[in-house]
Design an enzyme around this catalytic site. Structure first.
Site, PDB file in Angstrom:
ATOM      1  N   ASN A   9       0.864  -1.183   0.000  1.00  0.00           N
ATOM      2  CA  ASN A   9       0.000   0.000   0.000  1.00  0.00           C
ATOM      3  C   ASN A   9       0.901   1.234   0.000  1.00  0.00           C
ATOM      4  OD1 ASN A   9      -1.805   2.041   0.505  1.00  0.00           O
ATOM      5  ND2 ASN A   9      -2.211   1.461   2.637  1.00  0.00           N
ATOM      6  N   TRP A  10       0.993   1.862  -1.163  1.00  0.00           N
ATOM      7  CA  TRP A  10       1.905   3.009  -1.285  1.00  0.00           C
ATOM      8  C   TRP A  10       1.352   4.262  -0.609  1.00  0.00           C
ATOM      9  CZ3 TRP A  10       4.148   3.281  -6.975  1.00  0.00           C
ATOM     10  CH2 TRP A  10       4.812   2.065  -7.254  1.00  0.00           C
ATOM     11  N   LYS A  11       0.097   4.240  -0.255  1.00  0.00           N
ATOM     12  CA  LYS A  11      -0.573   5.421   0.322  1.00  0.00           C
ATOM     13  C   LYS A  11      -0.399   6.617  -0.634  1.00  0.00           C
ATOM     14  CE  LYS A  11       0.446   3.589   4.863  1.00  0.00           C
ATOM     15  NZ  LYS A  11       0.080   3.687   6.258  1.00  0.00           N
ATOM     16  N   HIS A  96      -9.581   0.934   5.181  1.00  0.00           N
ATOM     17  CA  HIS A  96      -8.307   1.230   5.853  1.00  0.00           C
ATOM     18  C   HIS A  96      -8.587   2.234   6.983  1.00  0.00           C
ATOM     19  CE1 HIS A  96      -4.213   2.514   6.562  1.00  0.00           C
ATOM     20  NE2 HIS A  96      -3.796   1.483   5.836  1.00  0.00           N
ATOM     21  N   GLU A  98      -6.964   4.680   8.011  1.00  0.00           N
ATOM     22  CA  GLU A  98      -6.704   6.082   7.664  1.00  0.00           C
ATOM     23  C   GLU A  98      -7.929   6.698   6.992  1.00  0.00           C
ATOM     24  OE1 GLU A  98      -3.039   5.582   5.478  1.00  0.00           O
ATOM     25  OE2 GLU A  98      -2.003   5.021   7.323  1.00  0.00           O
ATOM     26  N   GLU A 168      -5.285  -5.130  10.676  1.00  0.00           N
ATOM     27  CA  GLU A 168      -4.335  -4.031  10.855  1.00  0.00           C
ATOM     28  C   GLU A 168      -4.634  -3.313  12.174  1.00  0.00           C
ATOM     29  OE1 GLU A 168      -2.526  -2.811   6.845  1.00  0.00           O
ATOM     30  OE2 GLU A 168      -4.220  -1.507   7.238  1.00  0.00           O
ATOM     31  N   GLY A 174       2.141   2.497  10.673  1.00  0.00           N
ATOM     32  CA  GLY A 174       3.042   3.630  10.512  1.00  0.00           C
ATOM     33  C   GLY A 174       3.728   4.064  11.800  1.00  0.00           C
ATOM     34  N   SER A 214       3.352  -1.845  10.384  1.00  0.00           N
ATOM     35  CA  SER A 214       4.810  -1.798  10.593  1.00  0.00           C
ATOM     36  C   SER A 214       5.488  -3.130  10.311  1.00  0.00           C
ATOM     37  CB  SER A 214       5.142  -1.299  12.013  1.00  0.00           C
ATOM     38  OG  SER A 214       4.666   0.019  12.178  1.00  0.00           O
ATOM     39  N   GLY A 235       2.768  -1.123   4.262  1.00  0.00           N
ATOM     40  CA  GLY A 235       2.708   0.302   3.934  1.00  0.00           C
ATOM     41  C   GLY A 235       4.087   0.851   3.633  1.00  0.00           C
ATOM     42  N   GLY A 236       4.672   1.538   4.602  1.00  0.00           N
ATOM     43  CA  GLY A 236       5.952   2.224   4.400  1.00  0.00           C
ATOM     44  C   GLY A 236       7.030   1.358   3.758  1.00  0.00           C
TER      45      GLY A 236
END
Ligand code: PEP
Length: 258
Positions: A9-11, A96, A98, A168, A174, A214, A235-236
Site C-alpha cells: 500500500n503506497w498510500k 483502511h 486512515e 491491521e 506507521g 509496521s 505500507g511504508g
C-alpha cells in the site's frame, strides 16, 4: 498450506517518475524468482494504468487504495469501481483505518464500496483492527467481531469467498510498533473462527487473512510463519523495492518451510 499474499500500500506517496522507477525496480527484482507468493501493488490512482502495463511483463498484480461508494454520475472527484477495473485494477483496499479516521468512512459506505467492487469483479482487501485504547482495555476481539458483523457478514458465502481480510491494528500502522507474532496469531485465529461460525470450515480455511502494521523485512518472517497469517499488507516498507522484495522472500521462505 496455501500460498502467501504480499500487498504493498503506497498510500499518498511518489511522483509519476518515482512511481515508474519503483514499479520497474519491483518488476526487475521479482523477474528471476519462481514465486509462490501473490504480489499485489497498490499505487495511487494516477499510476494504476502504468502499474498495469508494467505488471503485464512481470509477476505482480495491481490494486487500488480506495473506491467510491457511488456507482457513477455527479460525484466530482470520485473514482468508481468501473473506472478502477478499466484502468487495470483487480484488487482494492477498503476500510483502511486512515480512511475511516480521516475521511469518516462509515460502515454503510464500506458496505456500498464492497458491493461496487464485487460487481466489477475486483477483490476487496478489507481492513479491520482495533485502536490502542481498545487493546489496552482488552476489547480487541470484540471490536474486530463487530467490524466483521457490521460490514462483511451480510454477504452470501459466494461473495464472502472473494474477500481478502487484512488485520491491521491501528496502533501498529506507521508507528514502528508491530504486533508480536503471538498477538497476530491469536487475532488471526479469532477471525478465522468467526468466519467458520458464520459460514463454514472450508470458507474459514480458504479466506486469506493478511497482517498489516509496521511489517518490514526484519519482522516479516516471524509474522508470516504464524499458522493463520497468510501474508501481509505492507505500507511504508513497500516504498523501497529492495525492502519489499525481502518481505516477498520471507513469504517464500515460509511457504518452502511448510
Ligand atoms: C498500511 O498502511 O496498510 C500499513 C500497514 O502501513 P505500515 O506498514 O506503514 O504500518
Amino acid at each position: 498450506m496455501k500460498n502467501k499474499i504480499v500487498a504493498g500500500n503506497w498510500k499518498m506517496n511518489t511522483s509519476f517518475s518515482e512511481a515508474e522507477d519503483l514499479l520497474v525496480a519491483i518488476a526487475e527484482g521479482i523477474n528471476d524468482m519462481i514465486l509462490e507468493t501473490d504480489i499485489i501493488v497498490c499505487p495511487p490512482f494516477p499510476y494504476l494504468e502504468m502499474a498495469a502495463d508494467v505488471s503485464e511483463e512481470s509477476g505482480f498484480l495491481v490494486g487500488a487504495q480506495n473506491v467510491s461508494s457511488e456507482k457513477a454520475g455527479a460525484y466530482t472527484g470520485e473514482i468508481s469501481a468501473t473506472m478502477l477495473k478499466s484502468a487495470g485494477a483487480d484488487f482494492c483496499i477498503v476500510g483502511h483505518s486512515e480512511r475511516r479516521i480521516h475521511f469518516n468512512e462509515s460502515d454503510e459506505m464500506l458496505i456500498k464500496k464492497v458491493n461496487n467492487l464485487l460487481d466489477e469483479d475486483i477483490i476487496p482487501i478489507f481492513c479491520i483492527g482495533e485502536q490502542l485504547a481498545e487493546r489496552e482495555s482488552n476489547k480487541q476481539f470484540q471490536v474486530v467481531e463487530n467490524q466483521l458483523n457490521n460490514t462483511l457478514f451480510h454477504l452470501p458465502e459466494s461473495d464472502f469467498e472473494r474477500i481478502i481480510i487484512a488485520y491491521e491494528p491501528v496502533w501498529a500502522i506507521g508507528t514502528g510498533k508491530t504486533a508480536t507474532p503471538q498477538q497476530a496469531q491469536e487475532m488471526h485465529a479469532h477471525i478465522r473462527k468467526l468466519i467458520e461460525e458464520k459460514y463454514n470450515l472450508k470458507t474459514a480455511y480458504s479466506t486469506y487473512i493478511l497482517y498489516g502494521g509496521s511489517c518490514n523485512s526484519k519482522n516479516a518472517l516471524e509474522l508470516f510463519a504464524c499458522q493463520d497469517v497468510d501474508g501481509g499488507l505492507i505500507g511504508g516498507a513497500s516504498l523501497k523495492a529492495e525492502e519489499f522484495i525481502e518481505i516477498i522472500n520471507a513469504a517464500e521462505t515460509c511457504i518452502k518451510n511448510n
